[in-house]
Enzyme design. Structure first.
Site, PDB file in Angstrom:
ATOM      1  CB  CYS A   1      -0.922   0.028   1.214  1.00  0.00           C
ATOM      2  SG  CYS A   1      -1.911   1.548   1.299  1.00  0.00           S
TER       3      CYS A   1
ATOM      4  CG  MET B   1      -5.153   2.347  -4.924  1.00  0.00           C
ATOM      5  SD  MET B   1      -6.106   2.766  -6.416  1.00  0.00           S
ATOM      6  CE  MET B   1      -5.520   1.507  -7.551  1.00  0.00           C
TER       7      MET B   1
END
Length: 396
Positions: free
Chosen positions: A104, A318
């Site tokens: 992430c 993201m």
């Protein structure tokens, strides 16, 4: 009837970039969850509140979106020239599954601050005032991330005037360097372009054949032209997420792209690999109004990008996908590069549903193969709550 009491586990709830998640030190986890396996997965799912057939995660710390159903485990690094090992778990909302296949990028911004504040960085390396450089080993993908964390009076500085579209309030800037971001272990022997091509014809039975750039950089990603799939590139979340047929098409495209990239052997395996690859669609700049009401002018950006995450259109972008965008845009001939106008580039500013984001990448070609030294972008991070999280003692 016997009732099992709850147990307490030290934890910190943090925002990193446009995501938030529950952070743990490895040493604080129950013994059964300190090693990878079913016990760890069951514990993290219970913390987040999954699987939840209602899709709300009411009985856990998750926020019922891909951006808020996240967990992080950190420990002092055993690797030379690294401070901390960072393991990321993307928790599925409605199914019993934790995806460990990728990083992430947004929560990466919180890793350095957490590591400094929780004794995982040598105190001698933390200045009284200035910037602490934290070298992070990203264990999911085997890559190095360098975080530049501001320090004031010996403590992590969290407040500031750095604004990040997709985050309501300003905070202190944390610059991230994703070193050598092209994946080594994913597909086709680890090639940045696993098919060997900058652009492929991706055949998706029952849907069509699309031009696609499939790249491993930051995270495995599939880039499509927005117009080829009936979009403008200026869509906001509701335009996609309220359309079940559109979501099903994107998932089918993702599954077939994953096979072409060598990430899975059969499309049926995609259900157990939800976090990667990402599917994104790109377009040339145009005026639009972001989800906050902010006007984004065509002149403000080099290209438009919209990306899917865990089956839904992401509300912003993201962090790992931003790395993929920056790398792809830096390589002449990819769909992202062509949408940005083509040519050699070292940085792009792209428009996403919440606004804009700038990301830089240093790409070079040698002997016909592309490589990237690093990708750079700025995020911010903040502790939202710290103390202990509770789960039933038999949850894992």
């Amino acid at each position: 009837m016997t009732h099992v009491p709850q147990i307490k586990i030290p934890a910190t709830y943090m925002r990193g970039g446009t995501s938030k998640g529950v952070f743990f030190r490895l040493q604080d986890l129950p013994a059964a969850a300190q090693a990878p396996g079913p016990a760890r997965d069951a514990l993290l799912m219970r913390v987040i509140g999954s699987p939840d057939p209602y899709g709300k995660q009411i009985d856990g710390m998750g926020g019922a979106t891909s951006s808020t159903s996240k967990t992080v485990i950190l420990s002092k690094s055993t690797r030379a020239e690294h401070d901390v090992d960072y393991l990321f778990g993307q928790v599925s909302i409605d199914t019993s599954f934790v995806d460990w296949s990728g990083n992430c990028g947004n929560l990466s911004a919180a890793v350095g601050p957490f590591a400094i504040s929780n004794g995982l960085v040598n105190p001698d390396r933390i200045p009284l005032n200035g910037v602490c450089i934290v070298r992070i080993w990203q264990a999911n993908i085997g890559k190095t991330i360098v975080a530049h964390v501001p320090i004031t009076d010996g403590q992590v500085q969290e407040t500031g005037d750095f604004e990040l579209d997709g985050v309501t309030f300003p905070a202190a800037e944390v610059q991230l360097e994703f070193m050598d971001p092209a994946a080594e272990e994913e597909g086709a022997g680890g090639a940045m372009f696993p098919t060997g091509n900058l652009v492929d014809d991706l055949e998706v039975p029952g849907i069509g054949t699309f031009k696609a750039t499939m790249i491993n950089a930051g995270i495995p990603a599939i880039f499509l032209n927005a117009e080829d799939i009936g979009y403008t590139g200026a869509e906001l979340q509701d335009a996609i997420n309220s359309d079940p047929q559109a979501l099903a098409r994107f998932e089918t495209i993702r599954a077939h792209g994953a096979v072409r990239m060598g990430l899975i052997k059969h499309v049926d395996e995609a259900v157990k690999r939800q976090h990667t690859p990402k599917v994104a669609f790109v377009a040339k700049p145009r005026d639009y109004v972001a989800s906050s009401g902010k006007k984004v002018a065509a002149a403000d950006v080099d290209l438009l990008v919209r990306a899917m995450s865990m089956g839904k259109l992401h509300h912003a972008m993201m962090g790992t996908a931003a790395v993929a965008i920056g790398v792809a845009a830096a390589i002449p001939g990819t769909l992202a590069n062509l949408a940005a106008g083509g040519g050699d580039r070292t940085a792009v500013r792209f428009g996403h549903p919440s606004g804009t984001l700038r990301v830089g990448a240093q790409a070079q070609q040698a002997n016909g193969e592309w490589s990237v030294t690093k990708a750079i972008m700025s995020r911010s991070a903040r502790v939202l709550m710290e103390g202990t999280v509770r789960v039933p003692g038999d949850a894992f």
